[in-house]
Scaffold this active site. Structure first.
Site, PDB file in Angstrom:
ATOM      1  N   CYS A  75      -5.877  -0.334  -7.097  1.00  0.00           N
ATOM      2  CA  CYS A  75      -4.680  -0.803  -7.800  1.00  0.00           C
ATOM      3  C   CYS A  75      -4.343   0.093  -8.987  1.00  0.00           C
ATOM      4  CB  CYS A  75      -4.879  -2.246  -8.277  1.00  0.00           C
ATOM      5  SG  CYS A  75      -3.487  -2.881  -9.243  1.00  0.00           S
ATOM      6  N   ARG A  78      -3.388  -1.765 -13.192  1.00  0.00           N
ATOM      7  CA  ARG A  78      -4.388  -2.602 -13.845  1.00  0.00           C
ATOM      8  C   ARG A  78      -4.309  -2.680 -15.361  1.00  0.00           C
ATOM      9  NH1 ARG A  78      -9.672  -0.290 -11.272  1.00  0.00           N
ATOM     10  NH2 ARG A  78      -8.340   1.327 -10.386  1.00  0.00           N
ATOM     11  N   TRP A 249       3.755  -7.240  -9.797  1.00  0.00           N
ATOM     12  CA  TRP A 249       5.131  -6.901  -9.436  1.00  0.00           C
ATOM     13  C   TRP A 249       5.090  -5.636  -8.604  1.00  0.00           C
ATOM     14  CZ3 TRP A 249       4.152  -7.380 -14.914  1.00  0.00           C
ATOM     15  CH2 TRP A 249       3.763  -6.186 -15.524  1.00  0.00           C
ATOM     16  N   GLU A 254       6.167   1.287  -2.927  1.00  0.00           N
ATOM     17  CA  GLU A 254       5.561   0.409  -1.910  1.00  0.00           C
ATOM     18  C   GLU A 254       6.609  -0.008  -0.892  1.00  0.00           C
ATOM     19  OE1 GLU A 254       3.734  -2.313  -5.169  1.00  0.00           O
ATOM     20  OE2 GLU A 254       2.427  -2.461  -3.408  1.00  0.00           O
TER      21      GLU A 254
HETATM   22  N1  ARG Z   1       1.954  -2.810  -0.761  1.00  0.00           N
HETATM   23  C1  ARG Z   1       2.100  -4.207  -0.519  1.00  0.00           C
HETATM   24  C2  ARG Z   1       3.525  -4.522  -0.093  1.00  0.00           C
HETATM   25  O1  ARG Z   1       4.339  -3.665  -0.053  1.00  0.00           O
HETATM   26  C3  ARG Z   1       1.754  -5.035  -1.745  1.00  0.00           C
HETATM   27  C4  ARG Z   1       0.414  -4.763  -2.375  1.00  0.00           C
HETATM   28  C5  ARG Z   1       0.300  -5.285  -3.802  1.00  0.00           C
HETATM   29  N2  ARG Z   1       1.279  -4.648  -4.660  1.00  0.00           N
HETATM   30  C6  ARG Z   1       1.489  -4.936  -5.950  1.00  0.00           C
HETATM   31  N3  ARG Z   1       2.419  -4.277  -6.569  1.00  0.00           N
HETATM   32  N4  ARG Z   1       0.803  -5.862  -6.577  1.00  0.00           N
HETATM   33  O2  ARG Z   1       3.912  -5.611   0.180  1.00  0.00           O
END
Ligand code: ARG
Length: 377
Positions: A75, A78, A249, A254
């Site tokens: 992560c 953090r 968030w 992602e």
């Molecule tokens: N990568 C994953 C998604 O696109 C989520 C993982 C957790 N991501 C976060 N920003 N807490 O759904």
């Protein structure tokens, strides 16, 4: 018969006393105002001897959950681990109750767009009495529908299996769009799993638009505001909480560089490139790379316009290195997995790319289950 020691935490619900000792030591070291360590250790060990497990205090649970985040080497986000909101719902043990609390988690965590990192902790595994579980990977996931020959008809290919499982359990299926939210599949009390529909007003979503290209909206892309992982086990001091959904968030990449771009997810680079008028005849024109940037611009812009918390990979990389420095100043090592920390877009433009990290598995931790229930196909 004496209970064997050194069992892995995620299994039969029996706690390794050494793990309890290690965690309580950490808790009392980092919380000097909590009082004396020895009486608490003796109390916990006595409970383990009598029952095979022990019960965390509320304060231990909060600390354990926050440190599990701090120890998550994949992560990048953090820096704010100490601000994790912990909802103690260990007493909620029916699938119906868990469904209600999962929805309430989403409402509180979504904060009308001001996303708050939150974890809800349900019951722990006990000997002969496994804790509850949510089968979905996240609280909000889009269905993936496959035809008889296995080709994807609509939605997120990643979720095709859980979509099929939901249908096997009686879910009639959604309208068949690319963004139908799956019902939760919740197993508790040794009973067959329950299907629970999340009310629409608990699901904040952002339709994607581009600051410069009006046609982008016509692509009909959208994403949900809150990533809430629901299939990882929270392990604290030898105790396993198999149902502990948590969220942060989003970081734009992602969604823009993985969920919507990966060939085995929404695979939308070609359509974006076509609308941009790029030459897609050869990889060497870098049409994928150009389309990827515009898709990511759209994600960050749309969330911001909608007033939904999102971070970009440049900001988050800098924050991560501040976190790392802060941890080292506190005399702790900060485990990190380079291949997860480096963003999937413009890696070398971010400072996290240009160095290596130590990676070790510390506890408390968030880990994937090895266990499957009798009801899983
Ligand atoms: N990568 C994953 C998604 O696109 C989520 C993982 C957790 N991501 C976060 N920003 N807490 O759904």
């Amino acid at each position: 018969m004496a209970l064997p020691l050194h069992r892995p935490a995620s299994g039969d619900g029996v706690v390794d006393p050494d793990e309890a000792d290690k965690f309580l030591r950490l808790y009392y070291t980092e919380n000097p105002s909590a009082g004396p360590f020895w009486p608490r250790l003796h109390e916990a060990l006595a409970e383990i001897t009598a029952t095979g497990t022990y019960t965390h205090t509320y304060e231990e649970l909060v600390f354990g959950a926050r440190v599990a985040w701090r120890n998550s080497s994949r992560c990048i986000g953090r820096l704010y681990w100490q601000s994790l909101r912990v909802r103690d719902r260990r007493f909620v043990d029916t699938a119906e109750g868990i469904a209600v609390e999962a929805v309430e988690h989403l409402r509180e965590a979504t904060g009308a767009g001001r996303v708050r990192p939150t974890i809800t902790v349900f019951g722990q595994d006990r000997p002969g009495r496994p804790g509850p579980r949510i089968w979905n990977e996240q609280l909000i996931r889009y269905a993936g529908y496959r035809g008889h020959d296995g080709t994807l008809l609509a939605g997120d290919a990643r979720n095709a299996d859980i979509t099929a499982t939901a249908r096997r359990l009686g879910w009639p299926g959604g309208p068949g769009t690319d963004f139908d939210v799956l019902p939760l599949i919740i197993e508790a009390g040794g009973k067959p799993p329950l299907l629970a529909t999340i009310p629409q007003d608990a699901i904040l979503e952002v339709p994607l638009v581009h600051p410069a290209y009006p046609w982008f909206a016509e692509l009909g892309l959208r994403w949900h505001a809150v990533p809430a992982i629901s299939d990882m086990c929270l392990e604290i001091g030898g105790v396993c909480y198999p149902c502990a959904p948590f969220n942060g968030w989003y970081m734009g990449t992602e969604i823009g560089a993985r969920n919507l771009a990966d060939a085995d997810r929404y695979d939308r680079l070609r359509v974006v490139a076509k609308r941009l008028g790029l030459d897609t005849s050869s990889d060497r024109t870098l049409w994928k790379d150009q389309a990827l940037v515009e898709l990511n611009v759209a994600v960050l812009h749309s969330f911001e316009e909608a007033g939904v918390t999102i971070t970009d990979h440049h900001t988050e990389s800098r924050r991560f290195l501040s976190h790392l420095e802060r941890e080292e100043r506190s005399g702790r090592m900060c485990p990190a997995d380079w291949s997860w920390i480096v963003p999937p877009l413009s890696g070398s433009l971010t400072p996290v790319f240009h160095r290596y990290y130590d990676d070790v598995q510390l506890t408390p931790a968030l880990v994937h289950h090895q266990r499957k229930s009798q009801y899983e196909g």
